[in-house]
Design a protein around this motif. Structure first.
Motif, mmCIF file in Angstrom:
data_model
loop_
_atom_site.group_PDB
_atom_site.id
_atom_site.type_symbol
_atom_site.label_atom_id
_atom_site.label_comp_id
_atom_site.label_asym_id
_atom_site.label_seq_id
_atom_site.Cartn_x
_atom_site.Cartn_y
_atom_site.Cartn_z
ATOM 1 N N GLU A 65 0.824 -1.205 0.000
ATOM 2 C CA GLU A 65 0.000 0.000 0.000
ATOM 3 C C GLU A 65 0.861 1.260 0.000
ATOM 4 O OE1 GLU A 65 -0.449 -2.583 2.213
ATOM 5 O OE2 GLU A 65 -2.169 -3.440 1.150
ATOM 6 N N ILE A 66 1.887 1.282 0.813
ATOM 7 C CA ILE A 66 2.796 2.435 0.851
ATOM 8 C C ILE A 66 3.450 2.599 -0.519
ATOM 9 C CG2 ILE A 66 4.988 3.289 1.788
ATOM 10 C CD1 ILE A 66 4.155 1.981 4.480
ATOM 11 N N SER A 82 15.420 -5.842 -3.241
ATOM 12 C CA SER A 82 14.755 -7.141 -3.155
ATOM 13 C C SER A 82 13.553 -7.085 -2.231
ATOM 14 C CB SER A 82 15.736 -8.208 -2.646
ATOM 15 O OG SER A 82 16.827 -8.312 -3.506
ATOM 16 N N GLY A 83 13.685 -6.387 -1.106
ATOM 17 C CA GLY A 83 12.577 -6.253 -0.176
ATOM 18 C C GLY A 83 11.401 -5.500 -0.767
ATOM 19 N N VAL A 84 11.694 -4.460 -1.544
ATOM 20 C CA VAL A 84 10.634 -3.688 -2.199
ATOM 21 C C VAL A 84 9.952 -4.548 -3.253
ATOM 22 C CG1 VAL A 84 10.189 -1.744 -3.758
ATOM 23 C CG2 VAL A 84 11.606 -1.414 -1.726
ATOM 24 N N TYR A 85 10.733 -5.208 -4.105
ATOM 25 C CA TYR A 85 10.171 -6.013 -5.183
ATOM 26 C C TYR A 85 9.333 -7.169 -4.644
ATOM 27 C CZ TYR A 85 13.646 -3.574 -8.065
ATOM 28 O OH TYR A 85 14.417 -2.634 -8.701
ATOM 29 N N ALA A 86 9.744 -7.742 -3.515
ATOM 30 C CA ALA A 86 8.979 -8.841 -2.922
ATOM 31 C C ALA A 86 7.601 -8.374 -2.458
ATOM 32 C CB ALA A 86 9.751 -9.439 -1.748
ATOM 33 N N PRO A 89 5.950 -6.080 -6.922
ATOM 34 C CA PRO A 89 6.695 -6.125 -8.181
ATOM 35 C C PRO A 89 6.435 -4.898 -9.058
ATOM 36 C CG PRO A 89 5.689 -8.252 -7.733
ATOM 37 C CD PRO A 89 5.138 -7.285 -6.709
ATOM 38 N N GLU A 90 5.245 -4.322 -8.962
ATOM 39 C CA GLU A 90 4.907 -3.145 -9.760
ATOM 40 C C GLU A 90 5.763 -1.938 -9.392
ATOM 41 O OE1 GLU A 90 2.503 -4.682 -7.726
ATOM 42 O OE2 GLU A 90 1.904 -6.052 -9.308
ATOM 43 N N THR A 95 11.480 2.446 -8.458
ATOM 44 C CA THR A 95 12.399 2.190 -7.346
ATOM 45 C C THR A 95 13.838 2.220 -7.844
ATOM 46 O OG1 THR A 95 10.719 0.827 -6.260
ATOM 47 C CG2 THR A 95 12.988 0.584 -5.498
ATOM 48 N N TRP A 96 14.652 2.978 -7.130
ATOM 49 C CA TRP A 96 16.052 3.159 -7.523
ATOM 50 C C TRP A 96 16.963 3.060 -6.304
ATOM 51 C CZ3 TRP A 96 17.249 4.303 -12.603
ATOM 52 C CH2 TRP A 96 16.174 4.668 -13.412
ATOM 53 N N LEU A 97 18.169 2.572 -6.533
ATOM 54 C CA LEU A 97 19.224 2.762 -5.542
ATOM 55 C C LEU A 97 19.507 4.261 -5.505
ATOM 56 C CD1 LEU A 97 21.798 -0.054 -6.329
ATOM 57 C CD2 LEU A 97 20.663 0.319 -4.139
#
Length: 121
Positions: A65-66, A82-86, A89-90, A95-97
């Motif tokens: 949701e966030i 990896s934590g964000v994508y898990a 995925p959208e 999302t960037w380093l």
């Protein structure tokens, strides 16, 4: 840490007349810190030296949701990606380093240790 530092930078820009800076919203959520945890003493000290106050900071876990409401997601290390994508995925398209987003070829040095006892690059 990043939220506190970015908030300080945006306040400075807004005070200098940058209307775009005043219109931005910044929030922080993590992939590993326990929800409700305060910032480490080291993080509070480092941020204080940089003009940011973390004394009231409390961790929260990133959720789908966030991520869905965010326009941009910046992370410090590859394992955060990896934590964000898990969780969403959208979110990969926004999302960037932080180093990639800033155009910095090397990781940003962080003068604190992670909760895993290793020095954060």
């Amino acid at each position: 840490m990043a939220e506190g530092i970015l908030r300080r930078l945006l306040r400075e820009r807004a005070a200098a007349g940058d209307g775009r800076a005043a219109a931005l919203s910044v929030s922080s959520a993590g992939t590993h810190a326990p929800a409700g945890a305060s910032a480490t003493r080291e993080a509070v000290e480092v941020c204080a030296a940089l003009g940011a106050d973390l004394t009231a900071h409390r961790a929260r876990q990133v959720t789908a949701e966030i991520l869905a409401t965010a326009d941009l997601v910046l992370v410090m290390e590859p394992f955060h990606l990896s934590g964000v994508y898990a969780r969403s995925p959208e979110a990969s398209r926004k999302t960037w380093l932080l180093t990639e987003f800033a155009g910095t070829p090397t990781p940003t040095a962080c003068p604190i240790r992670s909760g895993h006892g290793r020095r954060v690059p």
